[in-house]
Enzyme design. Sequence first.
Site, PDB file in Angstrom:
ATOM      1  N   HIS A 224       0.957  -1.266   0.033  1.00 37.08           N
ATOM      2  CA  HIS A 224       0.088   0.162  -0.102  1.00 37.08           C
ATOM      3  C   HIS A 224       0.837   1.277   0.152  1.00 37.08           C
ATOM      4  O   HIS A 224       0.373   2.383  -0.179  1.00 37.08           O
ATOM      5  CB  HIS A 224      -0.885  -0.099   1.305  1.00 37.08           C
ATOM      6  CG  HIS A 224      -1.947   0.953   1.195  1.00 37.08           C
ATOM      7  ND1 HIS A 224      -2.365   1.904   2.167  1.00 37.08           N
ATOM      8  CD2 HIS A 224      -2.934   0.990   0.286  1.00 37.08           C
ATOM      9  CE1 HIS A 224      -3.414   2.835   1.708  1.00 37.08           C
ATOM     10  NE2 HIS A 224      -3.953   2.111   0.563  1.00 37.08           N
ATOM     11  N   LYS A 226       3.205   4.418  -1.210  1.00 35.31           N
ATOM     12  CA  LYS A 226       3.354   5.326  -2.606  1.00 35.31           C
ATOM     13  C   LYS A 226       4.472   6.043  -2.159  1.00 35.31           C
ATOM     14  O   LYS A 226       4.487   7.260  -1.538  1.00 35.31           O
ATOM     15  CB  LYS A 226       1.923   6.266  -2.673  1.00 35.31           C
ATOM     16  CG  LYS A 226       0.657   5.683  -2.645  1.00 35.31           C
ATOM     17  CD  LYS A 226      -0.235   5.526  -1.545  1.00 35.31           C
ATOM     18  CE  LYS A 226      -1.356   4.787  -1.897  1.00 35.31           C
ATOM     19  NZ  LYS A 226      -1.898   4.245  -0.712  1.00 35.31           N
ATOM     20  N   ASP A 231      17.552   9.631  -7.860  1.00 33.57           N
ATOM     21  CA  ASP A 231      19.122   9.874  -7.385  1.00 33.57           C
ATOM     22  C   ASP A 231      19.352   9.818  -5.971  1.00 33.57           C
ATOM     23  O   ASP A 231      20.282  10.577  -5.517  1.00 33.57           O
ATOM     24  CB  ASP A 231      19.258  11.229  -8.234  1.00 33.57           C
ATOM     25  CG  ASP A 231      19.288  11.181  -9.719  1.00 33.57           C
ATOM     26  OD1 ASP A 231      19.189   9.937 -10.178  1.00 33.57           O
ATOM     27  OD2 ASP A 231      19.414  12.183 -10.189  1.00 33.57           O
TER      28      ASP A 231
END
Length: 486
Positions: A224, A226, A231
């Site tokens: 779940h 996100k 870099d």
Amino acid sequence: MTTFYTVVSWLVILGYWILIAGVTLRILMKRRAVPSAMAWLLIIYILPLVGIIAYLSFGELHLGKRRAERARAMWPSTAKWLNDLKACKHIFAEENSSVASSLFKLCERRQGIAGVKGNQLQLLTDSDDVMQALIRDIQLARHNIEMVFYIWQPGGMADQVAESLMAAARRGIHCRLMLDSAGSVAFFRSPWAAMMRNAGIEVVEALKVNLMRVFLRRMDLRQHRKMVMIDNYIAYTGSMNMVDPRFFKQDAGVGQWVDLMARMEGPVATAMGIVYSCDWEIETGKRILPPPPDVNIMPFEQASGHTIHTIASGPGFPEDLIHQALLTAAYSAREYLIMTTPYFVPSDDLLHAICTAAQRGVDVSIILPRKNDSMLVGWASRAFFTELLAAGVKIYQFEGGLLHTKSVLVDGELSLVGTVNLDMRSLWLNFEITLVIDDAGFGGDLAAVQDDYISRSRLLDARLWVKRPLWQRITERLFYFFSPLL
């Protein structure tokens, strides 16, 4: 022949009761909350076969044998990496504000490292702004891009992000993309997965749904998080999936989803990178530990940069830490506590902490969507309203769409933002991430966002609430009983 059928019948009955007794004993022997155990037992006794199948499929935390072995195997190298990171003393905060002190101590003791300082944060509340900023950062990437989302829904600006990611891969940027199998089913059924792989992107379908292995791994254990890392210096996280709200769930009848994302620069990207590397190794078996942060924190950054602790949950991470963090935040509040969540099915401990805060004079507000895309959670959450209102908690029902933001603000200085809903699934099951931020400036920005939500909400009137129809009360209590399973 009659004797044979009689024996078979008795054996079937005996086997049935042995199965019921065995599952009952297994539930009772597991370390779980009493309401959860009682809810499972009720289902099994009312609908025995359905209940047993449901419990074996969803009642216990099975990561799967292969993933569990990888989680155990990766820990020594991960622990060494964390220990080596401590040598970068310049990135760690030595002091915290009074309201954040207890929570930061909890995180440090349970995770082994202190919060990192010298970070620059920007709150993004418009989906177009999020995707445009992300596209710019992808176009400027020089080395690597890592992403993980629960949902990637093709359409609208999400396709522009996909195009920019493929362009980055073609020019030599190492790109990794991990998407949850259930949440991103539309993506994996679309041409985009093959197009990305052909462009050179490593695309992983996390926690793949396989009905043939339903009893070997819990199917509702989901990835779940996100997160985006670029870099090892730029990072994003928050409540927003990779979807364009104008094209997502338009037939759900709840309006467009309203989200919040944080764009960050600084050592926090390294802290999030180790979370991503653990997820990647559990899913693929490949080790991709991030390098130490290649940053020198200047004096002005130390004075103005935000101090952040990254908390991850899920198998392989400190058990119950996010739940403990929420409890600590609630008990730390002295002036006000504001929470936003789309799904509100709290534990008894969290409910008690919220009510206690209000009863000791803290101004407590909870902002929830008026319309919810989950009927079950919508009804279950309403079952908590009476107790909250009686304690003096203000409940705001957001009317500007499906409020999907997950945020907590304590006394204007301690903030929690990330992917965690205030429900059982987020608190104890899924792979989640939350940022704990100690900074009055960021707190002011978050307060402005929450004030905007409140301006688009209706305050629930306690006097009208007690007059709601009897059938609504019965429905609420029914779903409340099963709330530990939602």
